[in-house]
Enzyme design. Structure first.
Site, PDB file in Angstrom:
ATOM      1  N   GLU A 261      38.633  38.313  37.891  1.00 23.41           N
ATOM      2  CA  GLU A 261      38.019  37.169  38.597  1.00 23.41           C
ATOM      3  C   GLU A 261      38.473  37.262  40.044  1.00 23.41           C
ATOM      4  OE1 GLU A 261      36.065  35.023  37.198  1.00 23.41           O
ATOM      5  OE2 GLU A 261      36.436  35.334  35.065  1.00 23.41           O
ATOM      6  N   CYS A 295      38.541  29.859  45.023  1.00 26.29           N
ATOM      7  CA  CYS A 295      37.708  31.071  45.014  1.00 26.29           C
ATOM      8  C   CYS A 295      36.233  30.741  45.090  1.00 26.29           C
ATOM      9  CB  CYS A 295      37.992  31.875  43.754  1.00 26.29           C
ATOM     10  SG  CYS A 295      37.756  30.920  42.260  1.00 26.29           S
ATOM     11  N   GLU A 392      35.999  36.915  52.959  1.00 26.06           N
ATOM     12  CA  GLU A 392      36.554  35.692  52.378  1.00 26.06           C
ATOM     13  C   GLU A 392      37.740  35.247  53.244  1.00 26.06           C
ATOM     14  OE1 GLU A 392      38.921  35.944  48.757  1.00 26.06           O
ATOM     15  OE2 GLU A 392      37.750  34.266  47.979  1.00 26.06           O
TER      16      GLU A 392
HETATM   17  P1  NAD Z   1      46.398  38.909  45.223  1.00 23.82           P
HETATM   18  O1  NAD Z   1      45.401  39.818  44.607  1.00 23.82           O
HETATM   19  O2  NAD Z   1      47.202  39.400  46.339  1.00 23.82           O
HETATM   20  O3  NAD Z   1      47.459  38.398  44.138  1.00 23.82           O
HETATM   21  C1  NAD Z   1      47.055  37.849  42.914  1.00 23.82           C
HETATM   22  C2  NAD Z   1      48.088  38.206  41.859  1.00 23.82           C
HETATM   23  O4  NAD Z   1      48.127  39.610  41.699  1.00 23.82           O
HETATM   24  C3  NAD Z   1      49.513  37.786  42.219  1.00 23.82           C
HETATM   25  O5  NAD Z   1      50.175  37.359  41.061  1.00 23.82           O
HETATM   26  C4  NAD Z   1      50.129  39.076  42.724  1.00 23.82           C
HETATM   27  O6  NAD Z   1      51.517  39.128  42.580  1.00 23.82           O
HETATM   28  C5  NAD Z   1      49.453  40.081  41.819  1.00 23.82           C
HETATM   29  N1  NAD Z   1      49.428  41.440  42.349  1.00 23.82           N
HETATM   30  C6  NAD Z   1      49.426  41.837  43.645  1.00 23.82           C
HETATM   31  N2  NAD Z   1      49.406  43.187  43.717  1.00 23.82           N
HETATM   32  C7  NAD Z   1      49.392  43.657  42.463  1.00 23.82           C
HETATM   33  C8  NAD Z   1      49.365  44.954  41.886  1.00 23.82           C
HETATM   34  N3  NAD Z   1      49.346  46.053  42.627  1.00 23.82           N
HETATM   35  N4  NAD Z   1      49.337  45.073  40.550  1.00 23.82           N
HETATM   36  C9  NAD Z   1      49.329  43.980  39.771  1.00 23.82           C
HETATM   37  N5  NAD Z   1      49.373  42.707  40.248  1.00 23.82           N
HETATM   38  C10 NAD Z   1      49.391  42.554  41.579  1.00 23.82           C
HETATM   39  O7  NAD Z   1      45.587  37.623  45.579  1.00 23.82           O
HETATM   40  P2  NAD Z   1      46.066  36.395  46.455  1.00 23.82           P
HETATM   41  O8  NAD Z   1      45.776  36.687  47.861  1.00 23.82           O
HETATM   42  O9  NAD Z   1      47.432  35.980  46.067  1.00 23.82           O
HETATM   43  O10 NAD Z   1      45.075  35.270  45.890  1.00 23.82           O
HETATM   44  C11 NAD Z   1      43.919  34.878  46.535  1.00 23.82           C
HETATM   45  C12 NAD Z   1      42.697  35.582  45.976  1.00 23.82           C
HETATM   46  O11 NAD Z   1      42.438  35.169  44.630  1.00 23.82           O
HETATM   47  C13 NAD Z   1      41.451  35.236  46.723  1.00 23.82           C
HETATM   48  O12 NAD Z   1      40.731  36.406  47.012  1.00 23.82           O
HETATM   49  C14 NAD Z   1      40.669  34.370  45.771  1.00 23.82           C
HETATM   50  O13 NAD Z   1      39.290  34.359  45.950  1.00 23.82           O
HETATM   51  C15 NAD Z   1      41.050  34.933  44.473  1.00 23.82           C
HETATM   52  N6  NAD Z   1      40.787  33.979  43.403  1.00 23.82           N
HETATM   53  C16 NAD Z   1      39.739  34.219  42.547  1.00 23.82           C
HETATM   54  C17 NAD Z   1      39.433  33.326  41.542  1.00 23.82           C
HETATM   55  C18 NAD Z   1      38.292  33.577  40.583  1.00 23.82           C
HETATM   56  O14 NAD Z   1      38.262  32.965  39.527  1.00 23.82           O
HETATM   57  N7  NAD Z   1      37.346  34.445  40.892  1.00 23.82           N
HETATM   58  C19 NAD Z   1      40.220  32.180  41.385  1.00 23.82           C
HETATM   59  C20 NAD Z   1      41.274  31.947  42.274  1.00 23.82           C
HETATM   60  C21 NAD Z   1      41.543  32.873  43.271  1.00 23.82           C
END
Ligand code: NAD
Length: 497
Positions: A261, A295, A392
């Site tokens: 997601e 999101c 975004e």
């Molecule tokens: P991110 O991808 O940096 O982090 C999300 C999660 O992934 C965190 O727990 C982080 O520690 C983990 N992570 C980071 N690198 C990783 C790796 N290499 N391997 C495994 N896990 C890893 O995202 P963010 O910037 O913290 O969150 C914001 C983003 O989330 C935005 O793009 C937003 O649109 C998205 N989002 C999407 C939805 C949806 O349902 N589509 C809902 C909420 C947020």
């Protein structure tokens, strides 16, 4: 004022593994910052692959034990219902943890995150007793009984972002438990506290130890270890498109089930015949609520030229009237964004657009001196090709683009001109125009004359907003594998003959 932080009992920078507080194998910790002040107020464990291994083993053992003792669908339902009740009983602690961790206004935590979590757990509790396979009549020779079984996919790894930490955990925990899957959750490093507290309560609510484990730490360390662990059958990830793309590729290599997601840049299309006051309220709240860190927020506004100025003014006025300040003050409607880096990123988009000739409505409001605040902002005179329009932003920033045409294909083409496809919103008084837009928009969700979501509706994206669906029946079934069973009667008859 000295605030008593309701840290999960005995947490002390520990993971929650196998039903017990467990120190990180390497003994490292991460600071946790309050985005409203920048002050570090506690620490969480900095996990490593060894912690993930321990948690996955605990989850595997829990699933074996549950099969042996038969943890029934009704018991799983009862456990989720009890957990929903426990969340409500501890509502104030959860609200405080969520607000301290993320900076979201306490009124939002109380009104949205905590009740939304309880409602989510209740919704999925109902599914535990309603998952079914089906029976088929076969055309092959001889008599047969044929049916499908819906079985739990196995141990699942959950990786979630920081924008809705408690609800985000529940969106994934609820369907996993309903389907009978044990969970290892890796919350975002910025906001792990509410998930730890949820895990502690879950055991007391009848979720067997090991069925819900929380390992805290950095994404590229613990998150990556969870994705790579051979004992994990499925990863459900919510977060950025960049990380999700990497995770989907890693899962594909292992043939691991995966739901991603991801981000969005969702269009909002407003026709001249829309109820402008209702549209302005909903559009403003959709992009400004949670400081734009949602999101599915509608962040590209396409509005018919004849009503564009009026609508933008209404939205900007709503933003300007929001009470910005201390998230712990119940009157606050808009808190800081999560980190200094995130604030700088958002302001980079805004300043970049202004340099390229964009105009700004709102955004010049006085902000608290401390903390990572961003004012609600509407950018005009923008077009596709500008970073603020294409990327975004994940902040309270709306890009407004007027259109002149009445041709639905042309309007949909404007809205669809994005690498994302999470949500789309349409505001119109015409039913035929609404239907016409619904069929033309490329998005996982389309909402007409509303921006409200519901846990019963599948949620997810097309294109780079991800794949797979959460919520609704599809969200629970995503935690199951179908097994096709065929039983030949003749063979049985012969055996007994
Ligand atoms: P991110 O991808 O940096 O982090 C999300 C999660 O992934 C965190 O727990 C982080 O520690 C983990 N992570 C980071 N690198 C990783 C790796 N290499 N391997 C495994 N896990 C890893 O995202 P963010 O910037 O913290 O969150 C914001 C983003 O989330 C935005 O793009 C937003 O649109 C998205 N989002 C999407 C939805 C949806 O349902 N589509 C809902 C909420 C947020």
């Amino acid at each position: 004022m000295t605030l008593k932080v309701p840290l999960p009992l005995a947490a002390e920078a520990r993971h929650f593994i196998g039903g017990a507080w467990t120190p990180p194998a390497a003994g490292d910790r991460l600071p946790v910052e309050n985005p409203a002040t920048g002050a570090v107020f506690t620490e969480v464990g900095a996990g490593t692959a060894a912690d993930i291994d321990q948690a996955v083993q605990a989850a595997e053992s829990a699933m074996v034990a549950a099969r042996r003792t038969r943890w029934t669908p009704a018991q799983r339902q009862d456990a989720l219902l009890a957990l929903a009740q426990a969340v409500e009983r501890h509502a104030e602690d959860f609200a405080l943890l969520e607000t301290l961790d993320t900076g979201k206004p306490i009124s939002n935590s109380r009104r949205v995150d905590v009740p939304g979590t309880a409602a989510t757990l209740r919704y999925f509790a109902g599914w535990a007793t309603k998952l079914t396979g089906e029976s088929m009549e076969l055309s092959q020779p001889g008599e047969t009984t044929a049916y499908t079984l819906r079985e739990p996919v196995g141990v699942v790894g959950h990786i979630i972002p920081w924008n809705y930490p408690l609800m985000g955990a529940a969106f994934k925990l609820g369907p996993a438990i309903a389907a009978g899957c044990a969970v290892v959750l890796k919350p975002a490093e910025q906001s792990s506290l509410s998930a730890l507290k949820l895990a502690e309560l879950a055991v007391a609510c009848g979720v067997p130890p090991g069925f819900f484990n929380v390992v805290t730490g950095l994404g590229p360390v613990v998150g990556a270890a969870l994705v790579d662990h051979p004992g994990v059958a499925k990863i459900s990830f919510t977060g950025s498109t960049a990380t999700g793309t990497q995770i989907a590729a890693d899962c594909a290599r292992q043939m691991k089930r995966v739901t991603v997601e991801l981000g969005g840049k969702s269009p909002v299309i407003v026709f001249a015949d829309a109820d402008l006051d209702a549209a302005a309220r909903a559009i403003a709240m959709n992009i400004f609520f949670n400081s734009g860190q949602t999101c599915s927020a509608g962040s590209r506004l396409f509005v018919h030229r004849s009503v564009a100025d009026a609508l933008v003014e209404k939205i900007a006025r709503i933003g300007a009237a929001m009470t910005i300040g201390d998230p712990l003050d119940p009157a606050t409607q808009l808190g800081p964004v999560i980190t200094q880096a995130q604030r700088a990123r958002i302001m980079g988009f805004v300043e970049g657009a202004l340099t390229q000739g964009a105009s700004r409505a709102g955004g010049d409001i006085a902000l608290p001196a401390q903390g990572y605040y961003v004012a609600p902002t509407v950018l005009g005179s923008v077009q596709a090709g500008m970073a603020a329009v294409d990327e975004e932003i994940f902040g309270p920033v709306l890009c407004a683009i007027p259109f002149e045409t009445d041709d639905l294909d042309e309007i949909a083409a404007l809205a669809n001109a994005s690498r994302y496809g999470l949500s789309a919103y349409v505001w119109t008084g015409s039913l035929s125009r609404a239907h016409g837009m619904v069929s033309r928009l490329r998005a996982g969700t389309v909402r007409v004359n509303s921006s409200a979501g519901d846990i019963a509706m599948p949620a997810g994206g097309v294109r780079q907003s991800g794949f797979g669906r959460e919520n609704g029946r599809a969200g629970v079934e995503a935690y199951t594998e179908l097994k096709s069973v065929t039983i030949a009667h003749d063979h049985q008859a012969r055996d007994h003959g």
